[in-house]
Design a protein around this motif. Structure first.
Motif, short mmCIF file in Angstrom:
data_model
loop_
_atom_site.label_atom_id
_atom_site.label_comp_id
_atom_site.label_asym_id
_atom_site.label_seq_id
_atom_site.Cartn_x
_atom_site.Cartn_y
_atom_site.Cartn_z
N LEU A 135 42.02 45.90 57.37
CA LEU A 135 40.90 45.94 56.43
C LEU A 135 40.51 44.51 56.05
N ARG A 136 39.28 44.18 56.29
CA ARG A 136 38.75 42.86 55.97
C ARG A 136 38.54 42.77 54.46
N LEU A 137 39.15 41.78 53.81
CA LEU A 137 39.12 41.68 52.35
C LEU A 137 38.05 40.74 51.82
N ASP A 138 37.67 39.73 52.60
CA ASP A 138 36.71 38.76 52.09
C ASP A 138 35.36 39.41 51.82
N ARG A 139 34.96 40.33 52.68
CA ARG A 139 33.68 41.05 52.51
C ARG A 139 33.93 42.49 52.89
N LEU A 140 34.07 43.34 51.88
CA LEU A 140 34.36 44.76 52.12
C LEU A 140 33.12 45.48 52.66
N ASP A 141 33.35 46.37 53.58
CA ASP A 141 32.31 47.26 54.08
C ASP A 141 32.44 48.55 53.26
N PRO A 142 31.40 48.95 52.54
CA PRO A 142 31.49 50.17 51.72
C PRO A 142 31.95 51.40 52.51
N GLU A 143 31.64 51.43 53.79
CA GLU A 143 32.07 52.56 54.64
C GLU A 143 33.59 52.65 54.75
N GLU A 144 34.28 51.50 54.60
CA GLU A 144 35.74 51.47 54.66
C GLU A 144 36.37 52.08 53.40
N LEU A 145 35.54 52.35 52.40
CA LEU A 145 36.01 52.97 51.17
C LEU A 145 35.43 54.36 50.96
N THR A 192 27.80 41.78 40.51
CA THR A 192 26.36 41.99 40.42
C THR A 192 26.09 43.39 40.94
N GLU A 193 24.89 43.87 40.74
CA GLU A 193 24.55 45.20 41.22
C GLU A 193 24.72 45.30 42.74
N GLU A 194 24.34 44.25 43.44
CA GLU A 194 24.43 44.25 44.91
C GLU A 194 25.86 44.04 45.41
N ASN A 195 26.72 43.46 44.59
CA ASN A 195 28.06 43.09 45.03
C ASN A 195 29.15 43.96 44.41
N THR A 196 28.78 45.12 43.90
CA THR A 196 29.74 45.96 43.20
C THR A 196 29.70 47.37 43.74
N ILE A 197 30.89 47.96 43.86
CA ILE A 197 31.04 49.34 44.28
C ILE A 197 32.05 50.00 43.34
N LEU A 198 31.93 51.29 43.19
CA LEU A 198 32.88 52.05 42.38
C LEU A 198 34.09 52.40 43.24
N ALA A 199 35.28 52.14 42.71
CA ALA A 199 36.52 52.46 43.42
C ALA A 199 37.52 52.99 42.39
N LEU A 239 34.53 47.24 41.68
CA LEU A 239 35.16 46.38 42.68
C LEU A 239 34.08 45.52 43.34
N ARG A 240 34.34 44.23 43.46
CA ARG A 240 33.40 43.33 44.14
C ARG A 240 33.51 43.54 45.65
N LEU A 241 32.38 43.61 46.32
CA LEU A 241 32.40 43.75 47.78
C LEU A 241 32.72 42.41 48.44
N ASP A 242 32.08 41.35 47.98
CA ASP A 242 32.29 40.01 48.53
C ASP A 242 33.17 39.23 47.56
N ALA A 243 34.33 38.83 48.02
CA ALA A 243 35.30 38.14 47.15
C ALA A 243 34.77 36.81 46.64
#
Length: 175
Positions: free
Chosen positions: A81-91, A129-136, A120-124
């Motif tokens: 799993l790539r951590l620096d830039r998460l792919d929302p599909e991986e979650l 921000t709205e674009e860089n956040t996902i619910l986990a 959770l921030r997508l890009d470390a």
């Protein structure tokens, strides 16, 4: 999101909604007071964590007494799993959920609020921000952020904030 920005909802209502969060979800349906209390708690958690990684070298942070176990289980299950830039599909995809579910459930009763909704921030490298956040879930947040801290993914953000002299408690800045 500050309490003052929430018209019609005083401290007593916020406290009641927060206390109600301990009840099973089925008891509420879509109660807007509970959703608001959840959003306030998730936002506050995001603020605290962002301020923490900006002011303290992330490689030295311990987020729980179980960091080592969480990290080992996480990397054992999600080796690539790539951590620096998460792919929302991986979650969020169905195959990802099937893989995450047993990982998360392994921490039920071990990590407080393991399945609580968390931002959770997508890009470390970026702020919340709205674009860089996902619910986990909280355990997903912990696993990913513990790994990011140990593997150096949060170092660039920490370094940038230190260079700017911006290490005090504040709202996360939008980019």
């Amino acid at each position: 999101m500050a309490a003052a920005a929430l018209p019609g909802l005083g401290p007593a209502e916020v406290a009641a909604a927060a206390q109600a969060l301990a009840l099973p979800a089925e008891a509420f349906g879509n109660d807007p007071r509970v959703e608001l209390a959840w959003a306030m708690r998730a936002h506050q958690h995001a603020q605290v964590y962002f301020n923490l990684i900006c002011s303290v070298d992330p490689q030295f942070l311990r987020l729980t007494p179980m960091d080592e176990r969480i990290y080992e289980n996480f990397r054992g299950t999600f080796r690539n799993l790539r951590l620096d830039r998460l792919d929302p599909e991986e979650l969020k995809s169905e195959p990802a959920k099937a893989k995450w579910r047993p990982f998360c459930l392994a921490f039920e009763g071990l990590v407080e609020d393991f399945n609580f909704g968390t931002l959770l921030r997508l890009d470390a490298r970026g702020a919340y921000t709205e674009e860089n956040t996902i619910l986990a879930t909280r355990i997903q947040f912990l696993a990913i952020e513990i790994a990011r801290n140990r593997e150096g993914c949060n170092q660039e953000l920490h370094r940038r904030q230190r260079e700017r002299g911006d290490t005090g408690a504040r709202e996360p800045e939008t980019q």
